[in-house]
Write an enzyme that holds these catalytic residues in place. Structure first.
Site, PDB file in Angstrom:
ATOM      1  N   GLU A  41       0.831  -1.200   0.000  1.00 47.54           N
ATOM      2  CA  GLU A  41       0.000   0.000   0.000  1.00 47.54           C
ATOM      3  C   GLU A  41       0.874   1.262   0.000  1.00 47.54           C
ATOM      4  O   GLU A  41       1.895   1.329   0.692  1.00 47.54           O
ATOM      5  CB  GLU A  41      -0.882  -0.011   1.254  1.00 47.54           C
ATOM      6  CG  GLU A  41      -1.755   1.210   1.446  1.00 47.54           C
ATOM      7  CD  GLU A  41      -2.552   1.173   2.745  1.00 47.54           C
ATOM      8  OE1 GLU A  41      -3.496   1.965   2.889  1.00 47.54           O
ATOM      9  OE2 GLU A  41      -2.206   0.353   3.628  1.00 47.54           O
ATOM     10  N   LYS A 108      -9.178   2.501  -2.416  1.00 43.48           N
ATOM     11  CA  LYS A 108      -9.471   1.890  -1.121  1.00 43.48           C
ATOM     12  C   LYS A 108     -10.886   2.263  -0.685  1.00 43.48           C
ATOM     13  O   LYS A 108     -11.281   3.431  -0.763  1.00 43.48           O
ATOM     14  CB  LYS A 108      -8.443   2.366  -0.088  1.00 43.48           C
ATOM     15  CG  LYS A 108      -8.491   1.667   1.264  1.00 43.48           C
ATOM     16  CD  LYS A 108      -7.309   2.119   2.127  1.00 43.48           C
ATOM     17  CE  LYS A 108      -7.238   1.406   3.452  1.00 43.48           C
ATOM     18  NZ  LYS A 108      -6.033   1.785   4.230  1.00 43.48           N
ATOM     19  N   CYS A 144      -5.313  -2.869   2.021  1.00 38.37           N
ATOM     20  CA  CYS A 144      -5.175  -3.005   3.470  1.00 38.37           C
ATOM     21  C   CYS A 144      -6.498  -3.236   4.191  1.00 38.37           C
ATOM     22  O   CYS A 144      -7.034  -4.333   4.190  1.00 38.37           O
ATOM     23  CB  CYS A 144      -4.434  -1.795   4.037  1.00 38.37           C
ATOM     24  SG  CYS A 144      -3.672  -2.111   5.667  1.00 38.37           S
TER      25      CYS A 144
END
Length: 542
Positions: A41, A108, A144
């Site tokens: 990430e 994300k 993540c």
């Protein structure tokens, strides 16, 4: 498909360094015949970039970095993390580069704002989640936190949305997670279990690539892995070291033995070593100075520093006073010799005596708190003098138990640029000592066996001021890390008056802790950004 997992240690904000590292690992992957290489990430910026993300020139440079990477993607897919501006908003993005252009993009979805995370300060959540087609495989790309919200795994969920479930429903054949997941002891086993359950539940393999290294107080263990559709870890990368490995997606369809490594005290030690090394090196320091009292905390700190920087780059300074025992002086000397670090002795008697003579009405010592603390402050000044003149960073040596209780001296033993053990409870400090001595005696046995003492007055022992550490640390963990109430802690079998006293002392010491140097986080809740308590308040649990 042959996929490379590139577990790298980026430097926050050093876009040139990070870009060159991405190019180096991409070339390694290409040379080995990989069709896709996956990075962590926010690979390009390092994690967490924090308020650098408010700087438009920084974001311009990020976009230029992506452009620089495009030519390397002509013959291989490169999956990287980077902040991405889109229609006036900023996203935490996974970008697939291939054929010299950006061919896939997934933002994300789950933006954390708890504990040490403050991503909602910067990023907008993804509006939708779609698979990315690459060479005939539908990739469910997640970033993540996106993988940490399975409704069947967690008793309490932070978000209503599960990006993994949605991507599987849209046909994802492989879940790829780009991560920057900070370490705390016990998290690795939890992570393996969570990934395994998710893979088995959805019947898809998972590739998980995590950042490694230290950035400020956060430590990243790496421990990237590949998980089969049956839920077993079939590939496990190193912890607390850069690593690079390959997986054939056909392996993810097979039954394999579980390769998830087991955490033990060595993980905490390696976390402290890489955290110390990265904190100093990324701040431009290459040497450290440690005050050696002959006690266990300074011994562990010096050992970590010697491992992190090399013995030639560590100065151990013994600063005995009239209250320092001969045994402690010998222990400091022997430790320095065993570590192979430079050893200096700077007695503080004359300086301490000058304070006593000037500040006491008749020059007679009162042996009170002021005189105890001034000794620690003299030592802090000596270490900072050495730092200013010779350039090493001073490492503070206090542990979490002491910091919690305020059993530390502002501008004294709290002086320094980094507090190596600030999140390590005292009972774990002793475990670290045994680990360091696993092959030969480095920390003298007498350091481990003698009662801990600050040696700031005659006959002083820590337990004159603190409960036994085995009891104290258990109560502190319940109060600080598990956020239990007084009643809940008492129900575990502890004396109510003791629990109330400890809680009040923790609360009263907040003003000290917020003036302390940064500490390296190894527990689930450390002092600092992960525990944002007010300094001036009048709320008490009891």
């Amino acid at each position: 498909m042959y996929i490379a997992l590139a577990q790298i240690n980026p430097v926050v904000g050093d876009l040139h360094y990070n870009t060159e590292k991405i190019l180096t690992y991409t070339e390694k992957a290409k040379s080995a015949g990989a069709e896709l290489v996956v990075f962590p990430e926010l690979t390009l910026t390092g994690y967490p970039p924090r308020d650098l993300l408010f700087c438009n020139k920084f974001l311009d440079a990020v976009e230029a970095g992506v452009e620089k990477l495009l030519p390397a993607s002509r013959d291989i897919g490169i999956l990287i993390g980077a902040p991405c501006r889109d229609a006036g908003k900023l996203y935490n993005a996974a970008l697939l580069l291939h054929g010299g252009k950006v061919t896939g993009k997934q933002y994300k979805s789950l933006i954390p704002f708890y504990d040490v995370f403050d991503e909602q300060r910067y990023f907008t959540p993804a509006r939708e989640r779609n698979c990315i087609d690459f060479k005939g495989i539908k990739l469910g790309v997640t970033v993540c936190e996106d993988i940490w919200n399975d409704k069947d795994y967690w008793n309490q969920r932070r978000y209503d949305l599960d990006p993994v479930e949605e991507q599987v429903q849209k046909g994802a054949q492989l879940i790829v997670n780009l991560s920057a997941s900070p370490y705390s002891y016990g998290k690795h086993r939890l992570r393996c279990d969570m990934l395994g359950k998710a893979a088995a539940k959805h019947g898809v393999g998972i590739i998980y690539v995590n950042q490694v290294g230290g950035n400020d107080h956060l430590l990243f263990d790496g421990s990237s892995c590949a998980v089969t559709r049956n839920g077993t870890v079939c590939l496990q990368l190193e912890n607390f070291a850069e690593d690079f490995a390959f997986i054939d997606t056909r392996t993810l369809q097979e039954k394999t033995s579980d390769s998830c490594s087991v955490e033990d005290i060595s993980w905490i030690y390696k976390a402290l070593v890489i955290g110390t090394r990265d904190y100093l090196h990324k701040n431009g320091f290459h040497r450290a100075a440690v005050g050696l009292s002959g006690g266990i905390d300074s011994s562990i700190t010096a050992a970590v520093a010697a491992d992190a920087l090399g013995p030639d780059n560590v100065i151990g300074v013994s600063m005995p006073s009239r209250y320092s025992s001969q045994g402690s002086k010998n222990d400091a000397r022997d430790l320095a010799r065993n570590l192979g670090i430079e050893y200096r002795v700077v007695p503080i008697e004359n300086m301490f005596n000058a304070y006593v003579q000037v500040l006491n009405p008749d020059g007679t010592p009162l042996v009170d708190l002021a005189e105890e603390n001034v000794q620690a402050r003299i030592r802090g000044n000596i270490l900072m003098y050495i730092s200013n003149r010779e350039g090493p960073m001073v490492l503070a040596t206090g542990n979490k138990s002491e910091m919690a209780m305020g059993y530390s001296t502002l501008y004294g033993d709290m002086s320094g640029g980094l507090a190596v053990l600030a999140d390590v409870p005292k009972v774990i400090v002793y475990e670290l000592a045994e680990y360091i001595n696993r092959e030969r005696e480095i920390i003298p046995r007498s350091v481990i066996t003698k009662p801990p003492s600050a040696e700031l007055r005659p006959g002083q022992k820590d337990e004159d001021s603190l409960p036994p550490y085995e009891i104290l640390d258990a109560i502190l963990k319940a109060y600080i890390e598990e956020i239990k109430s007084i009643d809940e802690i008492v129900s575990l079998g502890y004396d109510r008056d003791l629990v109330v006293d400890i809680a009040r002392r923790v609360d009263r010491a907040e003003y000290k802790r917020q003036q302390a140097p940064p500490g390296l986080r190894v527990t689930s809740r450390a002092f600092g950004p992960g525990r944002r308590m007010p300094i001036a308040h009048r709320w008490h649990l009891e």
